[in-house]
Design a protein around this motif. Structure first.
Motif, PDB file in Angstrom:
ATOM      1  N   VAL A 123      37.983  -7.227  16.558  1.00  0.00           N
ATOM      2  CA  VAL A 123      39.227  -7.820  17.039  1.00  0.00           C
ATOM      3  C   VAL A 123      39.657  -7.087  18.302  1.00  0.00           C
ATOM      4  CG1 VAL A 123      41.582  -8.522  16.468  1.00  0.00           C
ATOM      5  CG2 VAL A 123      39.874  -8.281  14.634  1.00  0.00           C
ATOM      6  N   ASP A 124      39.564  -7.777  19.441  1.00  0.00           N
ATOM      7  CA  ASP A 124      39.903  -7.171  20.727  1.00  0.00           C
ATOM      8  C   ASP A 124      40.262  -8.293  21.687  1.00  0.00           C
ATOM      9  OD1 ASP A 124      39.827  -5.807  23.302  1.00  0.00           O
ATOM     10  OD2 ASP A 124      38.660  -4.233  22.312  1.00  0.00           O
ATOM     11  N   ASP A 125      41.341  -8.124  22.455  1.00  0.00           N
ATOM     12  CA  ASP A 125      41.743  -9.177  23.384  1.00  0.00           C
ATOM     13  C   ASP A 125      40.932  -9.154  24.674  1.00  0.00           C
ATOM     14  OD1 ASP A 125      42.887  -6.776  24.143  1.00  0.00           O
ATOM     15  OD2 ASP A 125      44.718  -7.684  24.924  1.00  0.00           O
ATOM     16  N   ASP A 126      39.995  -8.212  24.794  1.00  0.00           N
ATOM     17  CA  ASP A 126      39.106  -8.135  25.959  1.00  0.00           C
ATOM     18  C   ASP A 126      37.793  -8.827  25.610  1.00  0.00           C
ATOM     19  OD1 ASP A 126      37.225  -7.363  27.915  1.00  0.00           O
ATOM     20  OD2 ASP A 126      38.323  -5.521  28.333  1.00  0.00           O
ATOM     21  N   ALA A 127      37.597 -10.026  26.155  1.00  0.00           N
ATOM     22  CA  ALA A 127      36.405 -10.822  25.840  1.00  0.00           C
ATOM     23  C   ALA A 127      35.122 -10.095  26.217  1.00  0.00           C
ATOM     24  CB  ALA A 127      36.475 -12.169  26.557  1.00  0.00           C
ATOM     25  N   GLY A 128      35.165  -9.310  27.296  1.00  0.00           N
ATOM     26  CA  GLY A 128      33.981  -8.581  27.729  1.00  0.00           C
ATOM     27  C   GLY A 128      33.568  -7.525  26.715  1.00  0.00           C
ATOM     28  N   SER A 132      42.177 -12.347  18.994  1.00  0.00           N
ATOM     29  CA  SER A 132      43.563 -12.023  18.646  1.00  0.00           C
ATOM     30  C   SER A 132      43.655 -11.692  17.164  1.00  0.00           C
ATOM     31  CB  SER A 132      44.504 -13.194  18.972  1.00  0.00           C
ATOM     32  OG  SER A 132      44.402 -14.200  17.973  1.00  0.00           O
ATOM     33  N   PRO A 133      44.611 -10.828  16.805  1.00  0.00           N
ATOM     34  CA  PRO A 133      44.827 -10.484  15.400  1.00  0.00           C
ATOM     35  C   PRO A 133      45.182 -11.706  14.555  1.00  0.00           C
ATOM     36  CG  PRO A 133      45.926  -8.902  16.821  1.00  0.00           C
ATOM     37  CD  PRO A 133      45.482 -10.033  17.696  1.00  0.00           C
ATOM     38  N   GLN A 134      45.931 -12.628  15.148  1.00  0.00           N
ATOM     39  CA  GLN A 134      46.362 -13.811  14.425  1.00  0.00           C
ATOM     40  C   GLN A 134      45.161 -14.662  13.988  1.00  0.00           C
ATOM     41  OE1 GLN A 134      47.644 -12.749  17.270  1.00  0.00           O
ATOM     42  NE2 GLN A 134      49.832 -12.393  16.899  1.00  0.00           N
ATOM     43  N   VAL A 173      36.838  -3.607  13.107  1.00  0.00           N
ATOM     44  CA  VAL A 173      36.897  -2.747  14.283  1.00  0.00           C
ATOM     45  C   VAL A 173      38.000  -3.325  15.170  1.00  0.00           C
ATOM     46  CG1 VAL A 173      35.644  -1.851  16.288  1.00  0.00           C
ATOM     47  CG2 VAL A 173      34.444  -2.203  14.111  1.00  0.00           C
ATOM     48  N   LEU A 174      39.112  -2.613  15.268  1.00  0.00           N
ATOM     49  CA  LEU A 174      40.313  -3.141  15.902  1.00  0.00           C
ATOM     50  C   LEU A 174      40.703  -2.379  17.156  1.00  0.00           C
ATOM     51  CD1 LEU A 174      42.538  -3.363  12.669  1.00  0.00           C
ATOM     52  CD2 LEU A 174      40.885  -5.054  13.498  1.00  0.00           C
ATOM     53  N   ASP A 175      41.034  -3.139  18.201  1.00  0.00           N
ATOM     54  CA  ASP A 175      41.613  -2.520  19.385  1.00  0.00           C
ATOM     55  C   ASP A 175      43.060  -2.164  19.057  1.00  0.00           C
ATOM     56  OD1 ASP A 175      41.892  -1.671  22.021  1.00  0.00           O
ATOM     57  OD2 ASP A 175      42.595  -3.640  22.683  1.00  0.00           O
ATOM     58  N   VAL A 176      43.513  -1.010  19.484  1.00  0.00           N
ATOM     59  CA  VAL A 176      44.887  -0.597  19.182  1.00  0.00           C
ATOM     60  C   VAL A 176      45.895  -1.379  20.001  1.00  0.00           C
ATOM     61  CG1 VAL A 176      46.556   1.284  19.378  1.00  0.00           C
ATOM     62  CG2 VAL A 176      44.314   1.724  18.393  1.00  0.00           C
ATOM     63  N   ALA A 177      45.655  -1.489  21.315  1.00  0.00           N
ATOM     64  CA  ALA A 177      46.621  -2.116  22.212  1.00  0.00           C
ATOM     65  C   ALA A 177      46.327  -3.599  22.395  1.00  0.00           C
ATOM     66  CB  ALA A 177      46.609  -1.406  23.566  1.00  0.00           C
ATOM     67  N   MET A 178      47.026  -4.437  21.630  1.00  0.00           N
ATOM     68  CA  MET A 178      46.898  -5.886  21.773  1.00  0.00           C
ATOM     69  C   MET A 178      48.288  -6.491  21.781  1.00  0.00           C
ATOM     70  SD  MET A 178      43.651  -6.897  19.296  1.00  0.00           S
ATOM     71  CE  MET A 178      44.221  -5.947  17.858  1.00  0.00           C
ATOM     72  N   LEU A 224      39.821   1.300  18.020  1.00  0.00           N
ATOM     73  CA  LEU A 224      39.356   1.554  19.380  1.00  0.00           C
ATOM     74  C   LEU A 224      40.584   1.617  20.283  1.00  0.00           C
ATOM     75  CD1 LEU A 224      36.492  -1.135  19.617  1.00  0.00           C
ATOM     76  CD2 LEU A 224      36.350   1.204  18.718  1.00  0.00           C
ATOM     77  N   THR A 225      40.614   2.591  21.171  1.00  0.00           N
ATOM     78  CA  THR A 225      41.756   2.694  22.068  1.00  0.00           C
ATOM     79  C   THR A 225      41.337   3.233  23.423  1.00  0.00           C
ATOM     80  OG1 THR A 225      43.931   3.695  22.407  1.00  0.00           O
ATOM     81  CG2 THR A 225      42.308   5.023  21.241  1.00  0.00           C
ATOM     82  N   GLY A 226      42.094   2.833  24.430  1.00  0.00           N
ATOM     83  CA  GLY A 226      41.852   3.339  25.773  1.00  0.00           C
ATOM     84  C   GLY A 226      42.799   4.470  26.092  1.00  0.00           C
ATOM     85  N   GLU A 227      43.688   4.769  25.167  1.00  0.00           N
ATOM     86  CA  GLU A 227      44.703   5.791  25.394  1.00  0.00           C
ATOM     87  C   GLU A 227      44.403   7.071  24.615  1.00  0.00           C
ATOM     88  OE1 GLU A 227      48.352   3.958  24.297  1.00  0.00           O
ATOM     89  OE2 GLU A 227      48.129   2.296  25.706  1.00  0.00           O
TER      90      GLU A 227
END
Length: 208
Positions: free
Chosen positions: A11-16, A37-39, A54-59, A83-86
């Motif tokens: 789950v990540d809003d970055d398609a790449g 998207s989480p939804q 596997v979830l992106d933190v910032a969405m 997963l986070t970029g921060e």
């Protein structure tokens, strides 16, 4: 390849990012389901499917931690990897306290992610084994009559047949009969086994 029925839910809003991870994990033999998207993930989530998230933190709208909480609220024990970029410490602490398997800061290596997924796979298998065992215990408990259940709680409390008879207002011979039937239905042969089974089911001495 793993060739195992284990699904990685991305789950990540970055398609790449999704495309790259999807390709890498499929090459390792994993079944992969990707969501932007989480939804969308929650709308189709099936807790009965073995796997990890596997979830992106910032969405936007619903971040990874909120999604983790949503899974927990619906009774899911789905192992989660963040997963986070921060990589800020407070977020990491909250994630791990909420039961996350790991918290990886982007950019991370394939080796680190695969290692985290292996840990999640082990956790998922252990959870499912424990749940299957508990379901079996509850099914056996459901076969007991109310009197057999009552006798069981007294036995678990360490009461002797004579004491139980006095407590529930019957004779010792009747208690022995109920006790024998109860033990057979539950598939236990000793009081020690019965106590362990009761503890697994959350039944306390003298409780229900």
């Amino acid at each position: 390849m793993t060739n195992r029925p284990f699904t990685v839910f991305l789950v990540d809003d970055d398609a790449g990012v999704l495309k790259a991870l999807d390709r890498m994990l499929q090459l390792r033999g994993y079944e992969v389901r990707s969501f932007t998207s989480p939804q969308l993930f929650l709308a189709s989530h099936d807790a009965s499917v073995p796997g990890c998230a596997v979830l992106d933190v910032a969405m936007p709208e619903l971040d990874g931690l909120a999604l983790q909480h949503a899974l927990t609220a619906e009774g899911s024990q789905r192992p989660v990897i963040f997963l986070t970029g921060e990589g800020d410490i407070p977020t990491t602490v909250r994630a791990m306290r909420a039961g996350a398997v790991d918290f990886l800061t982007k950019p991370f290596s394939d080796v680190d992610l695969l290692a985290a997924i292996l840990r999640a796979e082990k956790e998922d298998a252990e959870n499912r084994t424990a749940n299957a065992s508990l379901n079996s215990i509850n099914a056996r408990l459901a076969m007991l009559t109310s009197r057999e259940r009552e006798v069981m709680t007294h036995v678990v409390a360490g009461r002797l047949n004579k004491q139980i008879a006095s407590d529930i207002g019957t004779v010792e011979k009747t208690v022995k009969l109920h006790r024998g039937r109860m033990m057979r239905k539950l598939g236990v042969r000793s009081v020690a086994d019965l106590v362990r089974l009761a503890e697994r089911a959350g039944i306390t001495a003298g409780g229900s």
